[in-house]
Write a protein that holds these residues in place. Structure first.
Motif, PDB file in Angstrom:
ATOM      1  N   ILE A 109       0.865  -1.175   0.000  1.00 13.58           N
ATOM      2  CA  ILE A 109       0.000   0.000   0.000  1.00 13.58           C
ATOM      3  C   ILE A 109       0.904   1.229   0.000  1.00 13.58           C
TER       4      ILE A 109
ATOM      5  N   ASP B  70      -2.430   5.154  -4.056  1.00 17.13           N
ATOM      6  CA  ASP B  70      -3.343   4.023  -4.254  1.00 17.13           C
ATOM      7  C   ASP B  70      -4.772   4.500  -4.048  1.00 17.13           C
TER       8      ASP B  70
ATOM      9  N   ASN C 127      -5.568  -4.183  -0.809  1.00 17.51           N
ATOM     10  CA  ASN C 127      -4.417  -5.101  -0.760  1.00 17.51           C
ATOM     11  C   ASN C 127      -4.544  -6.170   0.329  1.00 17.51           C
TER      12      ASN C 127
END
Length: 162
Positions: A59, A63, A84
């Motif tokens: 991450i 993102d 994620n």
């Protein structure tokens, strides 16, 4: 008797080794919101900081986070976001400050979960302004109190500068 004690001790060792670790680190994000009464919906939400296990999982800044909305007057616990393999379930909120045309500050608690980790209690902090932008963060407890203090200090500094 010694044999029974050894078996119990061995069982305790294996039980402890089977447990996973707590999730470490923190994550911050921001974006745009729309407010309809006391309900918030979010768009263009991007991560602006991830550390510890969250950063190690890939991450990173920029993102895109698919964030669920919430209502500050009739809050219902549930998943706030997933990314994620990490899921943040927001369990409760407390409105610290709310003036619809000025700003809103909400704190809360929730649980972060991911495969290979124990469920970990996290604090949640959300602040918005009347310009339609917001910032939020999830940090391991008890750091949420420090984050709230920092957010309130930021609002005070911004007000003094205005």
């Amino acid at each position: 008797m010694k044999k029974i004690a050894c078996i119990l001790f061995a069982g305790l060792l294996f039980a402890n080794s089977a447990s996973a670790a707590l999730i470490t680190g923190k994550i911050g994000w921001g974006g745009e919101f729309e407010r309809d009464g006391s309900s918030y919906s979010f768009s263009n939400v991007e991560v602006d900081m991830a550390t510890g296990d969250l950063g190690a999982a890939g991450i990173s800044d920029g993102d895109v986070l698919d964030m669920a909305g919430f209502d500050i007057d009739s809050f219902t616990p549930g998943v706030l976001w997933m990314l994620n393999g990490f899921t943040f379930n927001l369990d409760r909120i407390r409105v610290m400050f709310d003036m619809e045309d000025v700003a809103t500050v909400v704190i809360g608690t929730g649980t972060m979960s991911a495969a290979g980790f124990d469920n970990t209690n996290f604090g949640f902090s959300f602040s918005s302004n009347n310009g339609g932008t917001f910032s939020a963060a999830a940090v391991p407890e008890p750091a949420s109190l420090a984050l709230l203090s920092l957010g309130l200090a930021g609002f005070a500094a911004r007000r003094k500068l205005a």
